[in-house]
Design an enzyme around this catalytic site. Structure first.
Site, PDB file in Angstrom:
ATOM      1  CD1 TRP A 159      -2.032  -2.206   1.992  1.00 12.28           C
ATOM      2  CD2 TRP A 159      -2.852  -1.478   0.041  1.00 12.28           C
ATOM      3  NE1 TRP A 159      -2.980  -3.105   1.561  1.00 12.28           N
ATOM      4  CE2 TRP A 159      -3.494  -2.696   0.383  1.00 12.28           C
ATOM      5  CE3 TRP A 159      -3.216  -0.843  -1.146  1.00 12.28           C
ATOM      6  CZ2 TRP A 159      -4.470  -3.278  -0.431  1.00 12.28           C
ATOM      7  CZ3 TRP A 159      -4.183  -1.426  -1.955  1.00 12.28           C
ATOM      8  CH2 TRP A 159      -4.796  -2.625  -1.592  1.00 12.28           C
ATOM      9  CG  ASP A 209      -3.275   3.891   4.108  1.00 10.20           C
ATOM     10  OD1 ASP A 209      -4.327   3.704   4.743  1.00 10.20           O
ATOM     11  OD2 ASP A 209      -2.968   3.231   3.083  1.00 10.20           O
ATOM     12  CE  LYS A 223      -8.517  -3.562   3.954  1.00 11.66           C
ATOM     13  NZ  LYS A 223      -7.631  -2.503   3.498  1.00 11.66           N
TER      14      LYS A 223
HETATM   15  C1  LIG Z   1      -7.009  -2.124   2.069  1.00 13.39           C
HETATM   16  C2  LIG Z   1      -6.008  -1.041   2.141  1.00 13.39           C
HETATM   17  C3  LIG Z   1      -5.892  -0.060   1.149  1.00 13.39           C
HETATM   18  C4  LIG Z   1      -6.725  -0.065  -0.115  1.00 13.39           C
HETATM   19  O1  LIG Z   1      -8.025   0.286   0.149  1.00 13.39           O
HETATM   20  P1  LIG Z   1      -9.094   0.431  -1.038  1.00 13.39           P
HETATM   21  O2  LIG Z   1     -10.285   0.875  -0.256  1.00 13.39           O
HETATM   22  O3  LIG Z   1      -9.259  -0.911  -1.648  1.00 13.39           O
HETATM   23  O4  LIG Z   1      -8.602   1.445  -1.967  1.00 13.39           O
HETATM   24  C5  LIG Z   1      -4.951   0.932   1.308  1.00 13.39           C
HETATM   25  N1  LIG Z   1      -4.157   0.967   2.381  1.00 13.39           N
HETATM   26  C6  LIG Z   1      -4.230   0.035   3.359  1.00 13.39           C
HETATM   27  C7  LIG Z   1      -3.317   0.124   4.532  1.00 13.39           C
HETATM   28  C8  LIG Z   1      -5.159  -0.993   3.269  1.00 13.39           C
HETATM   29  O5  LIG Z   1      -5.232  -1.920   4.235  1.00 13.39           O
END
Ligand SMILES: *Cc1c(COP(=O)(O)O)cnc(C)c1O
Length: 355
Positions: free
Chosen positions: A100, A167, A191
């Protein structure tokens, strides 16, 4: 009974699903579904206000930090963050701790200069780099607080005088942090907060409005702040369900209370991995994630039989990501300690059968 260890979209509290299902049929006895009312009605405005207020309250945010619920996933923020914060001649510092982060780096390069200040790529991202320097003039430093695929997590947030951007998609609301020390936090909901389709963005409004480029209306955070996160039709259902999860979290005692349980869950699972002769954790111990525990079997031939063994016990979602292999058990807020115990028991029992 199903024990849901999925990495994302992932488990949410059962009572949230029950309330959400009822709201689809008949929202608060209005005779209407939550899906068929205008987003600017007082009925939905209350949902939005409560969702934003709960975020402020649970994260203990100050007046400078604004809360937005925006369309798209975290991947949209990979682009929207640099578009708003990074001019062409500016530099942003990125830490590279997994897939990511790597994707966020790729998108930021479209808008300005990127300096990757550290990376654990050479070890397949099994640790969090500790020694690195950030250029003084970097507009911001980006970290991925929890690396969902590799199972590592920043245990302490790096100290920096630069603006910090994070993030937090896979560990938002799982542990207490000084959230006000961040310039911008983003997280896809699916998540630990709600259904897919909405992003939580927490932004210190003082860092906005500094770039020279023209920003498309819908991409400019300032427009969303001005309109109270209702610049256009927001993803109403995803926001509603996120609000229910935040209410649930508050009823559990908030972030500090859930962190205590999360620590217990992670400690129990990692202990079960470490004391079992069949399994090995894939990351260095000090950087282990409280949210995603990754482990492999010392004899790969036993992985399929173990997967079947756990499936018979109602355990789902533990197959590892293809980039790591083995297993990944995700331990998000809504996963009860009891489910972790079912998994650790299964590991012990399986080891006895294969000793
Ligand atoms: C799942 C995830 C993403 C991607 O998320 P999307 O909603 O599919 O764009 C980005 N960063 C992290 C840390 C993630 O766990």
């Amino acid at each position: 009974m199903v024990h849901n260890f999925n990495a994302g979209p992932s488990i949410l509290p059962k009572e949230v699903f029950e309330q959400a299902a009822q709201a689809v049929l008949n929202y608060n006895n209005t005779g209407l579904s939550i899906l068929e009312i205008g987003h600017r009605t007082p009925t939905f405005q209350e949902v939005m206000d409560e969702a934003r207020f709960l975020v402020k309250e649970l994260m203990n945010l100050d007046e400078d930090h604004e809360v937005l619920f925006l369309h798209g996933g975290a991947s949209t923020q990979f682009m929207q963050v640099p578009m708003n914060l990074l001019d062409e001649k500016d530099t942003a510092a990125f830490t590279d701790t997994g897939v990511w982060s790597t994707k966020a780096i790729k998108e930021a390069r479209l808008f300005g200069k990127v300096e990757v200040v550290c990376s654990s790529k050479e070890s397949n991202f099994t640790y969090i780099p500790k020694d690195f320097a950030v250029p003084n003039d970097a507009k911001y430093v980006h970290i991925t607080t929890n690396n969902t695929i590799y199972g590592t997590q920043w245990q302490t947030i790096p100290r920096t005088s630069n603006t910090l951007v994070a993030d937090m998609s896979s560990d938002i609301f799982s542990r207490t942090l000084d959230f006000n020390s961040f310039g911008l936090i983003y997280a896809g909901a699916q998540k630990n907060m709600g259904p897919a389709g909405v992003n939580l963005v927490v932004v210190d409004k003082r860092i906005l409005g500094k770039v020279k480029r023209a920003i498309p209306t819908i991409m400019d955070y300032r427009n969303h702040i001005k309109e109270g996160s209702m610049l256009n039709t927001p993803p109403v259902f995803a926001i509603y369900v996120s609000m229910l999860t935040l209410r649930w979290l508050k009823a559990q005692g908030g972030v500090a209370a859930i962190e205590k349980i999360n620590r217990e869950k992670a400690a129990a699972l990692y202990a079960a991995i470490d004391e079992n002769p069949l399994f090995t954790g894939t990351t260095v111990k000090e950087d282990r994630s409280m949210m995603n525990a990754c482990f492999v079997m010392n004899d790969p031939a036993l992985e399929e039989p173990f997967l079947r063994f756990t499936k018979e016990r109602g355990i789902v979602g533990i197959k590892g990501h293809r980039l790591v292999g083995g297993f990944r058990a995700s331990l998000y807020n809504a996963l009860p300690l009891g489910s972790v115990q079912v998994l650790t028991e299964a590991m012990k029992e399986f080891a006895l059968q294969h000793a």
